[in-house]
Design a protein around this motif. Structure first.
Motif, short mmCIF file in Angstrom:
data_model
loop_
_atom_site.label_atom_id
_atom_site.label_comp_id
_atom_site.label_asym_id
_atom_site.label_seq_id
_atom_site.Cartn_x
_atom_site.Cartn_y
_atom_site.Cartn_z
N LEU A 178 -17.26 9.59 -20.25
CA LEU A 178 -16.37 8.43 -20.29
C LEU A 178 -15.21 8.53 -19.31
O LEU A 178 -14.92 7.58 -18.60
N THR A 179 -14.54 9.67 -19.30
CA THR A 179 -13.33 9.80 -18.49
C THR A 179 -13.56 10.52 -17.17
O THR A 179 -12.70 10.48 -16.29
N GLY A 180 -14.70 11.20 -17.01
CA GLY A 180 -14.99 11.91 -15.77
C GLY A 180 -14.28 13.24 -15.64
O GLY A 180 -14.22 13.80 -14.54
N ASN A 216 -15.31 6.45 -13.09
CA ASN A 216 -15.21 7.52 -14.08
C ASN A 216 -16.45 7.64 -14.95
O ASN A 216 -16.68 8.68 -15.54
N LEU A 217 -17.26 6.60 -15.04
CA LEU A 217 -18.40 6.59 -15.95
C LEU A 217 -19.62 7.30 -15.38
O LEU A 217 -19.80 7.36 -14.16
N SER A 218 -20.47 7.79 -16.27
CA SER A 218 -21.75 8.37 -15.86
C SER A 218 -22.71 7.21 -15.51
O SER A 218 -22.49 6.08 -15.94
N PRO A 219 -23.76 7.48 -14.75
CA PRO A 219 -24.70 6.41 -14.38
C PRO A 219 -25.32 5.72 -15.59
O PRO A 219 -25.54 4.51 -15.58
N ARG A 220 -25.58 6.47 -16.65
CA ARG A 220 -26.15 5.89 -17.87
C ARG A 220 -25.19 4.88 -18.49
O ARG A 220 -25.60 3.79 -18.93
N LEU A 256 -25.01 0.56 -19.19
CA LEU A 256 -24.63 0.04 -20.50
C LEU A 256 -23.46 -0.94 -20.37
O LEU A 256 -23.44 -1.99 -21.02
N LYS A 257 -22.49 -0.59 -19.52
CA LYS A 257 -21.34 -1.47 -19.31
C LYS A 257 -21.78 -2.82 -18.73
O LYS A 257 -21.30 -3.87 -19.15
#
Length: 105
Positions: A7-9, A76-80, A84-85
């Motif tokens: 979430l935050t990286g 900051n988000l992961s590719p997964r 979803l976002k």
């Protein structure tokens, strides 16, 4: 498994252990990661995410997992979670209104 918050990286930092005699040895400062199950109300599903403790507190502050994903930056988000976002923004009932263009009269 990488030691990165989805979430935050947050990632591990490098530093030194410093002894009383001021000897320095290399060490790593690891983020406080936990596997947490979040539920998305818009998508009506839940998912397990590797999150730092600071990320869990931020989601709590925003109110829900969906609200957090709407406001967080993509870098900051992961590719997964980026996918979803995107699907949450599509299904979201709230759509940001465009500002009217200023025309010179």
């Amino acid at each position: 498994m990488s030691k990165k918050c989805e979430l935050t990286g947050k990632i591990p930092m490098k530093g030194h252990n410093v002894s009383h005699a001021n000897n320095k040895t290399k060490r790593r400062f690891l983020p406080n990661l936990k596997k947490v199950k979040f539920t998305s109300e818009l998508l009506k599903r839940s998912l397990k995410v590797t999150v730092s403790n600071a990320g869990v507190r931020t989601v709590d502050k925003k109110g829900s997992f969906d609200e957090f994903l709407k406001t967080v930056k993509n870098k900051n988000l992961s590719p997964r979670l980026k996918k979803l976002k995107k699907s949450i923004l599509i299904k979201s009932p709230y759509v940001k209104k465009a500002t009217p263009s200023s025309k010179s009269a």
